[in-house]
Design a protein around this motif. Structure first.
Motif, PDB file in Angstrom:
ATOM      1  N   GLY A  85      31.965  36.978  35.233  1.00 19.71           N
ATOM      2  CA  GLY A  85      32.760  37.893  34.440  1.00 19.71           C
ATOM      3  C   GLY A  85      33.939  38.434  35.214  1.00 19.71           C
ATOM      4  O   GLY A  85      33.996  38.340  36.452  1.00 19.71           O
ATOM      5  N   TRP A  86      34.888  39.014  34.507  1.00 24.84           N
ATOM      6  CA  TRP A  86      36.149  39.463  35.102  1.00 24.84           C
ATOM      7  C   TRP A  86      35.932  40.452  36.240  1.00 24.84           C
ATOM      8  O   TRP A  86      36.699  40.467  37.209  1.00 24.84           O
ATOM      9  CB  TRP A  86      37.023  40.053  34.011  1.00 24.84           C
ATOM     10  CG  TRP A  86      38.413  40.413  34.429  1.00 24.84           C
ATOM     11  CD1 TRP A  86      38.948  41.659  34.533  1.00 24.84           C
ATOM     12  CD2 TRP A  86      39.455  39.512  34.812  1.00 24.84           C
ATOM     13  NE1 TRP A  86      40.248  41.587  34.960  1.00 24.84           N
ATOM     14  CE2 TRP A  86      40.600  40.289  35.128  1.00 24.84           C
ATOM     15  CE3 TRP A  86      39.541  38.120  34.934  1.00 24.84           C
ATOM     16  CZ2 TRP A  86      41.812  39.727  35.534  1.00 24.84           C
ATOM     17  CZ3 TRP A  86      40.742  37.564  35.336  1.00 24.84           C
ATOM     18  CH2 TRP A  86      41.853  38.361  35.640  1.00 24.84           C
ATOM     19  N   PHE A  87      34.929  41.302  36.117  1.00 27.19           N
ATOM     20  CA  PHE A  87      34.691  42.331  37.123  1.00 27.19           C
ATOM     21  C   PHE A  87      33.573  41.948  38.088  1.00 27.19           C
ATOM     22  O   PHE A  87      33.147  42.771  38.892  1.00 27.19           O
ATOM     23  CB  PHE A  87      34.370  43.652  36.431  1.00 27.19           C
ATOM     24  CG  PHE A  87      35.494  44.158  35.569  1.00 27.19           C
ATOM     25  CD1 PHE A  87      35.436  44.044  34.190  1.00 27.19           C
ATOM     26  CD2 PHE A  87      36.618  44.719  36.141  1.00 27.19           C
ATOM     27  CE1 PHE A  87      36.483  44.478  33.395  1.00 27.19           C
ATOM     28  CE2 PHE A  87      37.672  45.167  35.357  1.00 27.19           C
ATOM     29  CZ  PHE A  87      37.604  45.049  33.978  1.00 27.19           C
ATOM     30  N   GLY A  88      33.146  40.681  38.035  1.00 28.78           N
ATOM     31  CA  GLY A  88      32.105  40.230  38.938  1.00 28.78           C
ATOM     32  C   GLY A  88      32.646  39.835  40.294  1.00 28.78           C
ATOM     33  O   GLY A  88      33.867  39.804  40.518  1.00 28.78           O
ATOM     34  N   ALA A  89      31.736  39.527  41.203  1.00 29.80           N
ATOM     35  CA  ALA A  89      32.119  39.101  42.543  1.00 29.80           C
ATOM     36  C   ALA A  89      32.469  37.614  42.544  1.00 29.80           C
ATOM     37  O   ALA A  89      31.998  36.855  41.704  1.00 29.80           O
ATOM     38  CB  ALA A  89      30.975  39.361  43.508  1.00 29.80           C
ATOM     39  N   TYR A  90      33.286  37.229  43.510  1.00 30.90           N
ATOM     40  CA  TYR A  90      33.635  35.818  43.664  1.00 30.90           C
ATOM     41  C   TYR A  90      32.496  35.089  44.361  1.00 30.90           C
ATOM     42  O   TYR A  90      31.948  35.558  45.360  1.00 30.90           O
ATOM     43  CB  TYR A  90      34.938  35.681  44.444  1.00 30.90           C
ATOM     44  CG  TYR A  90      36.141  36.023  43.607  1.00 30.90           C
ATOM     45  CD1 TYR A  90      36.579  37.334  43.499  1.00 30.90           C
ATOM     46  CD2 TYR A  90      36.810  35.043  42.883  1.00 30.90           C
ATOM     47  CE1 TYR A  90      37.668  37.664  42.702  1.00 30.90           C
ATOM     48  CE2 TYR A  90      37.905  35.359  42.084  1.00 30.90           C
ATOM     49  CZ  TYR A  90      38.326  36.675  41.990  1.00 30.90           C
ATOM     50  OH  TYR A  90      39.394  36.993  41.197  1.00 30.90           O
ATOM     51  N   ASP A  91      32.167  33.924  43.802  1.00 34.91           N
ATOM     52  CA  ASP A  91      31.008  33.182  44.290  1.00 34.91           C
ATOM     53  C   ASP A  91      31.378  32.059  45.254  1.00 34.91           C
ATOM     54  O   ASP A  91      30.582  31.690  46.115  1.00 34.91           O
ATOM     55  CB  ASP A  91      30.264  32.543  43.097  1.00 34.91           C
ATOM     56  CG  ASP A  91      29.869  33.561  42.054  1.00 34.91           C
ATOM     57  OD1 ASP A  91      30.357  33.465  40.909  1.00 34.91           O
ATOM     58  OD2 ASP A  91      29.074  34.448  42.396  1.00 34.91           O
ATOM     59  N   TYR A  92      32.553  31.489  45.085  1.00 32.17           N
ATOM     60  CA  TYR A  92      32.947  30.310  45.852  1.00 32.17           C
ATOM     61  C   TYR A  92      34.314  30.533  46.471  1.00 32.17           C
ATOM     62  O   TYR A  92      35.211  31.123  45.850  1.00 32.17           O
ATOM     63  CB  TYR A  92      32.974  29.063  44.951  1.00 32.17           C
ATOM     64  CG  TYR A  92      31.689  28.847  44.200  1.00 32.17           C
ATOM     65  CD1 TYR A  92      31.582  29.190  42.854  1.00 32.17           C
ATOM     66  CD2 TYR A  92      30.572  28.305  44.837  1.00 32.17           C
ATOM     67  CE1 TYR A  92      30.400  28.999  42.163  1.00 32.17           C
ATOM     68  CE2 TYR A  92      29.391  28.110  44.145  1.00 32.17           C
ATOM     69  CZ  TYR A  92      29.314  28.466  42.824  1.00 32.17           C
ATOM     70  OH  TYR A  92      28.132  28.278  42.142  1.00 32.17           O
ATOM     71  N   TRP A  93      34.474  30.002  47.683  1.00 27.87           N
ATOM     72  CA  TRP A  93      35.716  30.186  48.435  1.00 27.87           C
ATOM     73  C   TRP A  93      36.166  28.871  49.049  1.00 27.87           C
ATOM     74  O   TRP A  93      35.337  28.047  49.447  1.00 27.87           O
ATOM     75  CB  TRP A  93      35.501  31.198  49.565  1.00 27.87           C
ATOM     76  CG  TRP A  93      35.194  32.568  49.058  1.00 27.87           C
ATOM     77  CD1 TRP A  93      33.968  33.043  48.666  1.00 27.87           C
ATOM     78  CD2 TRP A  93      36.110  33.646  48.857  1.00 27.87           C
ATOM     79  NE1 TRP A  93      34.081  34.338  48.239  1.00 27.87           N
ATOM     80  CE2 TRP A  93      35.380  34.737  48.351  1.00 27.87           C
ATOM     81  CE3 TRP A  93      37.486  33.775  49.067  1.00 27.87           C
ATOM     82  CZ2 TRP A  93      35.988  35.957  48.049  1.00 27.87           C
ATOM     83  CZ3 TRP A  93      38.085  34.991  48.773  1.00 27.87           C
ATOM     84  CH2 TRP A  93      37.339  36.063  48.269  1.00 27.87           C
ATOM     85  N   GLY A  94      37.487  28.710  49.143  1.00 25.76           N
ATOM     86  CA  GLY A  94      38.040  27.578  49.857  1.00 25.76           C
ATOM     87  C   GLY A  94      38.178  27.890  51.334  1.00 25.76           C
ATOM     88  O   GLY A  94      37.831  28.979  51.793  1.00 25.76           O
ATOM     89  N   GLN A  95      38.717  26.919  52.070  1.00 29.55           N
ATOM     90  CA  GLN A  95      38.818  27.065  53.519  1.00 29.55           C
ATOM     91  C   GLN A  95      40.112  27.754  53.949  1.00 29.55           C
ATOM     92  O   GLN A  95      40.248  28.153  55.104  1.00 29.55           O
ATOM     93  CB  GLN A  95      38.717  25.694  54.206  1.00 29.55           C
ATOM     94  CG  GLN A  95      40.017  24.900  54.264  1.00 29.55           C
ATOM     95  CD  GLN A  95      40.489  24.390  52.912  1.00 29.55           C
ATOM     96  OE1 GLN A  95      39.758  24.405  51.930  1.00 29.55           O
ATOM     97  NE2 GLN A  95      41.738  23.945  52.868  1.00 29.55           N
ATOM     98  N   GLY A  96      41.046  27.882  53.034  1.00 33.10           N
ATOM     99  CA  GLY A  96      42.288  28.582  53.322  1.00 33.10           C
ATOM    100  C   GLY A  96      43.436  27.663  53.706  1.00 33.10           C
ATOM    101  O   GLY A  96      43.239  26.556  54.199  1.00 33.10           O
ATOM    102  N   THR A  97      44.645  28.139  53.459  1.00 30.52           N
ATOM    103  CA  THR A  97      45.858  27.432  53.854  1.00 30.52           C
ATOM    104  C   THR A  97      46.839  28.460  54.423  1.00 30.52           C
ATOM    105  O   THR A  97      47.003  29.547  53.874  1.00 30.52           O
ATOM    106  CB  THR A  97      46.468  26.657  52.672  1.00 30.52           C
ATOM    107  OG1 THR A  97      47.573  25.875  53.127  1.00 30.52           O
ATOM    108  CG2 THR A  97      46.932  27.578  51.552  1.00 30.52           C
TER     109      THR A  97
END
Length: 120
Positions: free
Chosen positions: A102-114
């Motif tokens: 949901g919009w106010f939920g936490a982020y579950d997945y992340w990339g490695q960054g650029t």
């Protein structure tokens, strides 16, 4: 499970533009809200922009409003961050993130960054 891979970072002069891309794998991308975050050296990671799964809702940190635009192409499983009028203070590692809670939920997945570096 969603895997995220960012690309498009680099070195640019102040006032220039870059477009970051985040390619997602997995069948749930089209139903995931997406976000971009950044972390500058010695600072905590901060929220930059978010986009709902439908594309109908966005949110930006005040410092990038009017300069950055988040968008997505669900057919390509990709989310973008168009960055214009870049400033040296935009220098940071930029991360893509996905969430399904949901919009106010936490982020579950992340990339490695650029890495984005803006020279003055």
């Amino acid at each position: 499970q969603v895997q995220l891979v960012e690309s498009g970072g680099g070195l640019v002069q102040a006032g220039g533009s870059l477009r970051l891309s985040c390619a997602a794998s997995g069948r749930t991308f089209s139903s995931s809200d997406m976000g971009w975050f950044r972390q500058a050296p010695g600072k905590e990671r901060e929220f930059v922009a978010a986009l709902s799964w439908s594309g109908g809702r966005t949110n930006y940190v005040d410092s990038v409003k009017g300069r950055f635009t988040i968008s997505r192409d669900n057919a390509k499983n990709t989310v973008y961050l168009q960055m214009n009028s870049l400033k040296p203070e935009d220098t940071a590692v930029y991360y893509c993130a996905a969430k399904k809670g949901g919009w106010f939920g936490a982020y579950d997945y992340w990339g490695q960054g650029t890495q984005v570096t803006v020279s003055s």
